[in-house]
Design a protein around this motif. Structure first.
Motif, PDB file in Angstrom:
ATOM      1  N   LYS A 129      -2.431   5.966   9.454  1.00  0.00           N
ATOM      2  CA  LYS A 129      -1.834   4.654  10.527  1.00  0.00           C
ATOM      3  C   LYS A 129      -1.598   5.028  12.041  1.00  0.00           C
ATOM      4  O   LYS A 129      -2.377   5.039  12.935  1.00  0.00           O
ATOM      5  N   THR A 155      -0.288   3.704   5.877  1.00  0.00           N
ATOM      6  CA  THR A 155       0.313   3.789   6.968  1.00  0.00           C
ATOM      7  C   THR A 155       0.625   5.182   7.386  1.00  0.00           C
ATOM      8  O   THR A 155       0.616   4.846   8.558  1.00  0.00           O
ATOM      9  N   SER A 201       7.964   2.081  15.130  1.00  0.00           N
ATOM     10  CA  SER A 201       7.337   2.365  13.660  1.00  0.00           C
ATOM     11  C   SER A 201       8.242   2.546  12.643  1.00  0.00           C
ATOM     12  O   SER A 201       7.922   2.644  11.163  1.00  0.00           O
ATOM     13  N   LYS A 210       0.664  -1.702   0.273  1.00  0.00           N
ATOM     14  CA  LYS A 210       0.285   0.095   0.404  1.00  0.00           C
ATOM     15  C   LYS A 210       0.646   1.165  -0.341  1.00  0.00           C
ATOM     16  O   LYS A 210       1.919   1.241   0.282  1.00  0.00           O
ATOM     17  N   ALA A 222       3.335  -3.128   4.933  1.00  0.00           N
ATOM     18  CA  ALA A 222       3.489  -1.150   4.993  1.00  0.00           C
ATOM     19  C   ALA A 222       2.749  -1.649   6.638  1.00  0.00           C
ATOM     20  O   ALA A 222       3.717  -1.440   7.268  1.00  0.00           O
ATOM     21  N   ASP A 223       1.729  -2.071   7.177  1.00  0.00           N
ATOM     22  CA  ASP A 223       1.139  -2.339   8.168  1.00  0.00           C
ATOM     23  C   ASP A 223       1.940  -3.125   8.977  1.00  0.00           C
ATOM     24  O   ASP A 223       1.615  -2.966  10.496  1.00  0.00           O
ATOM     25  N   ILE A 274       4.412  -1.943  12.088  1.00  0.00           N
ATOM     26  CA  ILE A 274       4.464  -0.910  12.843  1.00  0.00           C
ATOM     27  C   ILE A 274       3.985  -1.891  13.929  1.00  0.00           C
ATOM     28  O   ILE A 274       3.352  -2.715  13.844  1.00  0.00           O
ATOM     29  N   ILE A 281       9.264   1.856   8.130  1.00  0.00           N
ATOM     30  CA  ILE A 281       8.353   2.323   7.075  1.00  0.00           C
ATOM     31  C   ILE A 281       9.547   3.568   6.319  1.00  0.00           C
ATOM     32  O   ILE A 281       9.668   3.237   5.412  1.00  0.00           O
TER      33      ILE A 281
END
Length: 475
Positions: A41, A38, A77, A33, A65-66, A69, A81
């Protein structure tokens, strides 16, 4: 025949299933994504605001991606990323997190603070500090390549005729510090020079007009009037050094070696002069000159007083290879300019900082850290900080006004020599010379020595190294 048809059908189904599975593994199930989603989020999970005002996240996507986290760990986190894209984050004073390109010489203020807190755990007494200082110094010498430096040529320095002004004189110098490599600058002396004088080196910084600018001429002339022999000298591949090496070579890491060596070998030369008192040696410079002020204070035991201006920082080590290109900040398993500045302890040091560059946090961060090191010797009072919160990155008049009394106090200079009838420090009697008067090789480089080296590759070879940078030759 029927069995063969069944086998063929099974194979086709298997191939289809495998193909579909692979398609899923590269699309539907990799949770790919846009990074911006992200990040949103992360903002929701950790109740923060992330700022990407430079558009560094635009168009970037990331697999899983998520999944990157980590609940309860914001810093990890964000790193998970951003690192794949050579990006990082800086926590701002307002609590937001700004996205930045990764730069080895620059971290956020809070990261610098964490580093200082870690460094304080490494030594709590003079013995432990001296051991670390010795380790860092040895590493810096090796990193700069000073352990492989060729002997200084025995040639005499090139000196121009003196210009005589009120209470001081100026002459230009070219000193051959390596075979065919000349450091160029100007020497300001008290006039008449009738007794042994302190020495002050002023390595130039990355300011427009180099050592020819007004603020450098002012401070050199003023300190000469006060009784010091002051030497202002060019950066590598700046000023008259450009006659030997083009401007793009200033961003070669060898520049840092030559600049450190310039200061050391100017002191070697000055130590042979009859009117020089080598028990009183000061160094002061701003910006990149501030870096080299700290370096000389850390490496050359002859230096007795330093005043690094707008450069002491735990989160910024200088963006130019002439300051950080040799990896000296990796010494001691990681150091920074605050700790290198502290290596001057317990000798007198003035740290000048301001509110509009990377020295903005000196009163709260770097100065207490450095003062702690001085405190190990019981000498906290020998390090001072003048912070100018409303000023920016320069060596302006208020910074010079802080410098003069400090140098006078610790180098035995006469501050009254530069005061007017009202008792104010007054720079108005100094003469600002035009560029051509400050040239040592002449207006058209007619006095450049025939052996002057112009090959950056041969300069590297002197240190047993190879130049890895390739430049387009201009025709």
């Amino acid at each position: 025949m029927k069995n063969l048809k069944n086998l063929t059908l099974i194979l086709l189904v298997s191939i289809f299933s495998l193909t579909f599975s692979n398609a899923q593994s590269t699309s539907d199930t990799n949770f790919r994504k846009p990074v911006t989603e992200t990040i949103k989020k992360i903002e929701t999970v950790f109740h923060i605001t992330v700022v990407d005002d430079r558009g560094l996240l635009k168009g970037k996507e990331l697999d899983y991606a998520d999944w990157r986290i980590e609940q309860g760990n914001l810093e990890v986190s964000l790193a998970n990323i951003l690192v794949p894209f050579e990006l990082t984050y800086f926590k701002q004073p307002d609590g937001t997190y700004q996205i930045r390109k990764y730069e080895n010489h620059k971290v956020s203020v809070d990261k610098g603070k964490e580093r200082l807190q870690y460094l304080t755990t490494l030594y709590s007494n003079v013995s432990d500090w001296e051991a670390r200082k010795k380790e860092i110094k040895a590493c810096m010498i090796t990193s700069f390549g000073l352990d492989k430096t060729p002997a200084m040529p025995k040639s005499k320095p090139i000196l121009t005729p003196k210009r005589i002004y009120k209470d001081y004189s100026v002459e230009n110098i070219a000193l051959e510090i390596l075979p065919g490599v000349y450091t160029t600058g100007s020497i300001y002396k008290p006039y008449p020079l009738d007794k042994k004088s302190a020495v002050i080196l002023t390595p130039d910084g990355h300011f427009g007009d180099g050592r020819y600018r007004k603020d450098e001429q002012y401070r050199c002339a003023m300190m000469a009037k006060m009784g010091a022999i002051v030497v202002s000298y060019d950066l590598f591949a700046w000023g008259e050094s450009l006659l030997q090496f083009p401007t793009e070579t200033h961003r070669n890491s060898i520049a840092s070696t030559v600049q450190v060596l310039s200061g050391m070998r100017l002191l070697d030369y000055l130590s042979t002069q009859k009117n020089v008192d080598m028990s009183r040696v000061g160094v002061t410079g701003g910006s990149g000159g501030g870096s080299h002020t700290m370096f000389l204070g850390a490496l050359d035991d002859r230096v007795t007083v330093t005043a690094p201006v707008v450069m002491v920082s735990c989160h910024f080590s200088g963006g130019c290879p002439c300051e950080s290109g040799r990896g000296i900040h990796l010494c001691g398993s990681g150091t920074n300019n605050a700790e290198i500045s502290a290596m001057m302890a317990p000798k007198p040091q003035l740290i000048v900082s301001d509110g509009k560059d990377w020295t903005l946090a000196v009163p709260e961060l770097e100065f207490p850290f450095i003062q702690r090191t001085y405190g190990l010797y019981g000498k906290k009072d020998l390090v001072e900080n003048v912070h100018l919160p409303n000023e920016g990155h320069d060596f302006g008049v208020s910074k010079r006004m802080a410098l003069y009394p400090f140098m006078a106090k610790y180098l035995g200079l006469d501050l009254n020599k530069v005061k007017n009838a009202k008792g104010e420090i007054d720079e108005s009697t100094c003469v600002i010379e035009p560029y051509d008067k400050l040239y040592v090789f002449g207006n058209k480089a007619e006095n450049l020595p025939k052996n002057a080296l112009k090959d950056i590759n041969k300069l590297y070879e002197m240190f047993g190294e190879k130049n890895e940078k390739v430049y387009e030759v201009k025709k």
